[in-house]
Enzyme design. Structure first.
Site, PDB file in Angstrom:
ATOM      1  N   PRO A 161       0.820  -1.222   0.000  1.00  0.00           N
ATOM      2  CA  PRO A 161       0.000   0.000   0.000  1.00  0.00           C
ATOM      3  C   PRO A 161       0.858   1.279   0.000  1.00  0.00           C
ATOM      4  CG  PRO A 161       0.199  -0.813   2.236  1.00  0.00           C
ATOM      5  CD  PRO A 161       1.083  -1.692   1.384  1.00  0.00           C
ATOM      6  N   LYS A 186       4.195  -5.510  -6.775  1.00  0.00           N
ATOM      7  CA  LYS A 186       3.330  -4.456  -7.331  1.00  0.00           C
ATOM      8  C   LYS A 186       3.079  -3.427  -6.227  1.00  0.00           C
ATOM      9  CE  LYS A 186      -0.486  -2.932  -7.672  1.00  0.00           C
ATOM     10  NZ  LYS A 186      -0.687  -1.466  -7.443  1.00  0.00           N
ATOM     11  N   PRO A 187       3.804  -2.306  -6.275  1.00  0.00           N
ATOM     12  CA  PRO A 187       3.563  -1.271  -5.253  1.00  0.00           C
ATOM     13  C   PRO A 187       2.295  -0.484  -5.580  1.00  0.00           C
ATOM     14  CG  PRO A 187       5.250  -0.549  -6.801  1.00  0.00           C
ATOM     15  CD  PRO A 187       4.851  -1.934  -7.225  1.00  0.00           C
ATOM     16  N   GLY A 239      -2.918  -4.184   2.658  1.00  0.00           N
ATOM     17  CA  GLY A 239      -3.808  -3.113   2.210  1.00  0.00           C
ATOM     18  C   GLY A 239      -5.142  -3.237   2.909  1.00  0.00           C
ATOM     19  N   SER A 240      -6.179  -2.799   2.230  1.00  0.00           N
ATOM     20  CA  SER A 240      -7.487  -2.732   2.875  1.00  0.00           C
ATOM     21  C   SER A 240      -8.116  -4.120   3.023  1.00  0.00           C
ATOM     22  CB  SER A 240      -8.418  -1.838   2.058  1.00  0.00           C
ATOM     23  OG  SER A 240      -8.541  -2.366   0.764  1.00  0.00           O
ATOM     24  N   GLU A 262      -2.181  -8.751   5.362  1.00  0.00           N
ATOM     25  CA  GLU A 262      -2.049  -7.759   6.446  1.00  0.00           C
ATOM     26  C   GLU A 262      -3.025  -6.656   6.122  1.00  0.00           C
ATOM     27  OE1 GLU A 262       1.619  -9.131   8.489  1.00  0.00           O
ATOM     28  OE2 GLU A 262       0.587  -7.243   8.860  1.00  0.00           O
ATOM     29  N   LEU A 263      -4.116  -6.589   6.899  1.00  0.00           N
ATOM     30  CA  LEU A 263      -5.231  -5.734   6.484  1.00  0.00           C
ATOM     31  C   LEU A 263      -5.456  -4.596   7.474  1.00  0.00           C
ATOM     32  CD1 LEU A 263      -7.393  -8.783   5.381  1.00  0.00           C
ATOM     33  CD2 LEU A 263      -5.813  -7.445   3.983  1.00  0.00           C
ATOM     34  N   GLY A 264      -6.699  -4.168   7.600  1.00  0.00           N
ATOM     35  CA  GLY A 264      -6.982  -2.973   8.385  1.00  0.00           C
ATOM     36  C   GLY A 264      -6.971  -3.198   9.892  1.00  0.00           C
ATOM     37  N   CYS A 296      -1.783   1.154   9.671  1.00  0.00           N
ATOM     38  CA  CYS A 296      -2.685   0.057   9.998  1.00  0.00           C
ATOM     39  C   CYS A 296      -2.736  -0.137  11.507  1.00  0.00           C
ATOM     40  CB  CYS A 296      -2.233  -1.203   9.290  1.00  0.00           C
ATOM     41  SG  CYS A 296      -0.514  -1.558   9.584  1.00  0.00           S
ATOM     42  N   GLU A 394     -12.499   1.834  10.218  1.00  0.00           N
ATOM     43  CA  GLU A 394     -11.115   2.286  10.121  1.00  0.00           C
ATOM     44  C   GLU A 394     -11.098   3.585   9.314  1.00  0.00           C
ATOM     45  OE1 GLU A 394      -8.325   0.419   7.396  1.00  0.00           O
ATOM     46  OE2 GLU A 394      -6.850   0.390   9.007  1.00  0.00           O
TER      47      GLU A 394
HETATM   48  P1  NAD Z   1      -5.716  -0.752  -0.973  1.00  0.00           P
HETATM   49  O1  NAD Z   1      -6.237  -2.064  -0.511  1.00  0.00           O
HETATM   50  O2  NAD Z   1      -6.605   0.109  -1.754  1.00  0.00           O
HETATM   51  O3  NAD Z   1      -4.421  -0.944  -1.869  1.00  0.00           O
HETATM   52  C1  NAD Z   1      -3.310  -1.711  -1.448  1.00  0.00           C
HETATM   53  C2  NAD Z   1      -2.608  -2.242  -2.669  1.00  0.00           C
HETATM   54  O4  NAD Z   1      -3.498  -3.111  -3.352  1.00  0.00           O
HETATM   55  C3  NAD Z   1      -2.180  -1.193  -3.688  1.00  0.00           C
HETATM   56  O5  NAD Z   1      -0.955  -1.595  -4.290  1.00  0.00           O
HETATM   57  C4  NAD Z   1      -3.293  -1.243  -4.708  1.00  0.00           C
HETATM   58  O6  NAD Z   1      -2.885  -0.825  -5.998  1.00  0.00           O
HETATM   59  C5  NAD Z   1      -3.624  -2.713  -4.705  1.00  0.00           C
HETATM   60  N1  NAD Z   1      -4.989  -3.042  -5.121  1.00  0.00           N
HETATM   61  C6  NAD Z   1      -6.096  -2.246  -5.145  1.00  0.00           C
HETATM   62  N2  NAD Z   1      -7.147  -2.928  -5.616  1.00  0.00           N
HETATM   63  C7  NAD Z   1      -6.710  -4.190  -5.880  1.00  0.00           C
HETATM   64  C8  NAD Z   1      -7.345  -5.366  -6.367  1.00  0.00           C
HETATM   65  N3  NAD Z   1      -8.638  -5.412  -6.682  1.00  0.00           N
HETATM   66  N4  NAD Z   1      -6.598  -6.485  -6.487  1.00  0.00           N
HETATM   67  C9  NAD Z   1      -5.296  -6.484  -6.146  1.00  0.00           C
HETATM   68  N5  NAD Z   1      -4.637  -5.405  -5.712  1.00  0.00           N
HETATM   69  C10 NAD Z   1      -5.351  -4.259  -5.560  1.00  0.00           C
HETATM   70  O7  NAD Z   1      -5.156  -0.050   0.342  1.00  0.00           O
HETATM   71  P2  NAD Z   1      -4.445   1.354   0.453  1.00  0.00           P
HETATM   72  O8  NAD Z   1      -5.533   2.368   0.301  1.00  0.00           O
HETATM   73  O9  NAD Z   1      -3.257   1.442  -0.420  1.00  0.00           O
HETATM   74  O10 NAD Z   1      -3.913   1.277   1.959  1.00  0.00           O
HETATM   75  C11 NAD Z   1      -4.732   1.538   3.039  1.00  0.00           C
HETATM   76  C12 NAD Z   1      -5.216   0.261   3.687  1.00  0.00           C
HETATM   77  O11 NAD Z   1      -4.137  -0.641   3.909  1.00  0.00           O
HETATM   78  C13 NAD Z   1      -5.804   0.479   5.053  1.00  0.00           C
HETATM   79  O12 NAD Z   1      -7.001  -0.235   5.177  1.00  0.00           O
HETATM   80  C14 NAD Z   1      -4.773  -0.077   6.021  1.00  0.00           C
HETATM   81  O13 NAD Z   1      -5.234  -0.516   7.233  1.00  0.00           O
HETATM   82  C15 NAD Z   1      -4.171  -1.152   5.223  1.00  0.00           C
HETATM   83  N6  NAD Z   1      -2.804  -1.408   5.676  1.00  0.00           N
HETATM   84  C16 NAD Z   1      -2.559  -2.517   6.429  1.00  0.00           C
HETATM   85  C17 NAD Z   1      -1.288  -2.769   6.884  1.00  0.00           C
HETATM   86  C18 NAD Z   1      -0.987  -3.962   7.727  1.00  0.00           C
HETATM   87  O14 NAD Z   1       0.178  -4.280   7.915  1.00  0.00           O
HETATM   88  N7  NAD Z   1      -1.972  -4.657   8.239  1.00  0.00           N
HETATM   89  C19 NAD Z   1      -0.260  -1.912   6.567  1.00  0.00           C
HETATM   90  C20 NAD Z   1      -0.542  -0.795   5.805  1.00  0.00           C
HETATM   91  C21 NAD Z   1      -1.829  -0.574   5.352  1.00  0.00           C
END
Ligand code: NAD
Length: 498
Positions: A161, A186-187, A239-240, A262-264, A296, A394
């Site tokens: 993320p 994939k960042p 990510g989310s 690793e999510l929210g 997160c 969140e």
């Molecule tokens: P996001 O889920 O929108 O995106 C994360 C990554 O996934 C990005 O690289 C994005 O391009 C990719 N992505 C988006 N849609 C996708 C799909 N359909 N299939 C595959 N990949 C896809 O999250 P964000 O907005 O970048 O980050 C914020 C979220 O990440 C928050 O909910 C936060 O809690 C979570 N987060 C969790 C941790 C952890 O360690 N648990 C760490 C950091 C962030």
């Protein structure tokens, strides 16, 4: 890097990046231009990769895995590469921190500290590569000996993320490499630069071609295609929770790839009346404001003992008002810009929702106009009830909700009243209370009288809907392996056929 006295300036022109496959740089057909959230000026241009580019990256990672150019090396040889990476990162620390700050909006001093943590991740990964081992069973009787081998799982997809682009990357890459796997990364499309810089660093350190590949582009196209790819053995997604759920479906519908998620989080910070309230208030202010609350593990639910709640909230509100919010390139800034326009809108919408729900706003609560970029003041709501949206969702911003408790049972119940289970913190000078809360609150990371402390030796990951698996340290390396049971007969077989 242009600099005026102790103050860096944004670049005059954006830096251009291709994408990295099979040890070589490639140009994208289209590009994504990133404006710095702190200044609103273009700072980087990265490739919008196509599904064909992704396929080429997976082919490259597969070839590098199957011919054992990396997994066939000794742990010592893999560790030596990781130590060289740490050394090069030390030399390029300021440059990497600069691009992290430009794309993400975090304060430059914080970004440098994060790179130091990343260097430590590679050092810990180097040791872990040498220490990785299986097990043996000498207990199967004189005729049989059992060995448990750990083998790298294969080709790993890694999706990261935008909130800690380099730190989250480096809490995974050294451990994936330590295990002997190859990968396609994939960042986030808004913060790809430092993931691409790592490709240069790894190549210079002697990582064989094809082991680390980076493709850039949107989540909906390239990210989704990586989750669905039938030739990827494991996917580590950070990510989310919503996208994490779609990764589970994609894995089930493709090849049952193993998932690390690793999510929210909606993390509680529990403050007892017997804690050092000055320390706890500093911890609470830091826990919600660090990285503009876009962590997160941000402690976004304050659960404070009712007998000291009013005193504590006042102390905390005073501290939050003194936090220096400002230009991320200013050395003195403690809280920088909100990373994306969408996130800025989301946070402001939640602040409006908190007011509408009847919570009392006692600190912050508004956007800060610096004439450029997007900033939000660290915000505290008191009188929050557990059913309000600001207490349940969140927000991923600097918005803290305060709720009160009378008994330890109520504190634990409130802390566990969430679908998430990522992190938690408890503040008390009473060891019985500290350990009872630590045992009973369901969270993957726990802090007692501190917050967001730790090193790459310790595993990271969540309970409940905060995810699956653990990253970092020896636990993190083991996630990227699978075990094979080997049975060896000793001596003459006792025959089945008489
Ligand atoms: P996001 O889920 O929108 O995106 C994360 C990554 O996934 C990005 O690289 C994005 O391009 C990719 N992505 C988006 N849609 C996708 C799909 N359909 N299939 C595959 N990949 C896809 O999250 P964000 O907005 O970048 O980050 C914020 C979220 O990440 C928050 O909910 C936060 O809690 C979570 N987060 C969790 C941790 C952890 O360690 N648990 C760490 C950091 C962030």
């Amino acid at each position: 890097m242009d600099q005026v006295k102790n103050y860096l300036l944004p670049p005059k022109a954006p830096r251009e990046y291709g994408f990295f496959v099979d040890g070589r740089w490639h140009e994208g057909r289209d590009q994504f231009e990133r404006l710095s959230p702190g200044h609103g000026v273009p700072v980087t241009r990265t490739a919008k990769c196509t599904p064909e580019d992704l396929n080429a990256a997976v082919v490259s990672a597969r070839r590098a895995f199957e011919d054992r150019r990396w997994s066939g090396l000794s742990g010592a040889a893999r560790g030596a590469v990781l130590l060289r990476v740490a050394e090069i990162l030390r030399q390029r620390r300021d440059e990497i921190a600069y691009f992290e700050t430009l794309e993400n909006g975090k304060p430059i001093a914080q970004a440098r500290g994060e790179i130091d943590h990343c260097i430590a991740c590679f050092e810990v990964g180097a040791g872990a590569a040498r220490l990785l081992h299986g097990d043996s069973y000498n207990s199967l009787g004189d005729g049989l000996f059992g060995m448990v081998l750990r083998e790298p799982i294969g080709v790993v997809g890694l999706i990261t993320p935008w909130n800690f682009p380099f730190l989250i990357l480096c809490e995974r890459v050294p451990f994936i490499l330590a295990s002997g796997c190859t990968m396609v990364v994939k960042p986030s499309e808004v913060t790809s630069a430092t993931t691409l810089i790592l490709a240069e660093v790894l190549a210079e350190a002697g990582l064989p071609d094809g082991v680390y590949n980076v493709i850039t582009g949107s989540g909906r196209t390239i990210g989704q295609a990586l989750t669905e790819h039938p030739d990827v053995d494991m996917l580590s997604f950070t990510g989310s929770t919503a996208v994490g759920r779609s990764c589970v479906h994609a894995a089930a519908d493709s090849n049952f790839k193993k998932l690390g998620l690793e999510l929210g989080g909606k993390n509680p910070i529990i403050v007892f009346a017997d804690s050092d309230l000055e320390d706890a208030a500093d911890g609470a202010a830091f826990g919600i404001s660090f990285n503009t609350g876009q962590c997160c593990v941000s402690s976004s639910r304050l659960i404070v003992e009712r007998s000291v709640a009013a005193e504590f909230e006042k102390l905390l509100a005073e501290k939050m008002a003194r936090i220096r919010v400002g230009d991320p390139l200013d050395e003195a800034t403690q809280v920088g810009a909100i990373t994306t326009d969408q996130q800025n809108t989301t946070i402001l919408d939640y602040i409006a929702k908190g007011k509408a729900e009847g919570a009392q706003l006692v600190a912050g609560g508004q956007a800060i106009d610096l004439g450029k970029g997007q900033y939000i003041a660290p915000t505290l709501f008191t009188g929050v009830s557990p059913d309000m949206a600001i207490a349940r969702d969140e927000i991923f911003g600097p918005v803290l909700c305060s709720m009160s408790f009378d008994t330890i049972e109520q504190a634990i119940e409130l802390a566990n009243d969430t679908v998430y289970g990522l992190a938690a913190s408890v503040w008390t000078k009473n060891i019985d209370k500290a350990l009872t809360v630590t045992r009973r609150v369901r969270a993957g990371r726990f802090w007692v009288n501190t917050i967001m402390a730790g090193g790459p030796e310790m595993p990271l990951g969540g309970f409940k809907q905060s995810g699956w698996g653990r990253e970092a340290g020896t636990y993190g390396v083991e996630e990227y392996t699978q075990v094979k049971s080997v049975h060896v007969e000793i001596g003459k077989r006792s025959h089945w056929i008489a």
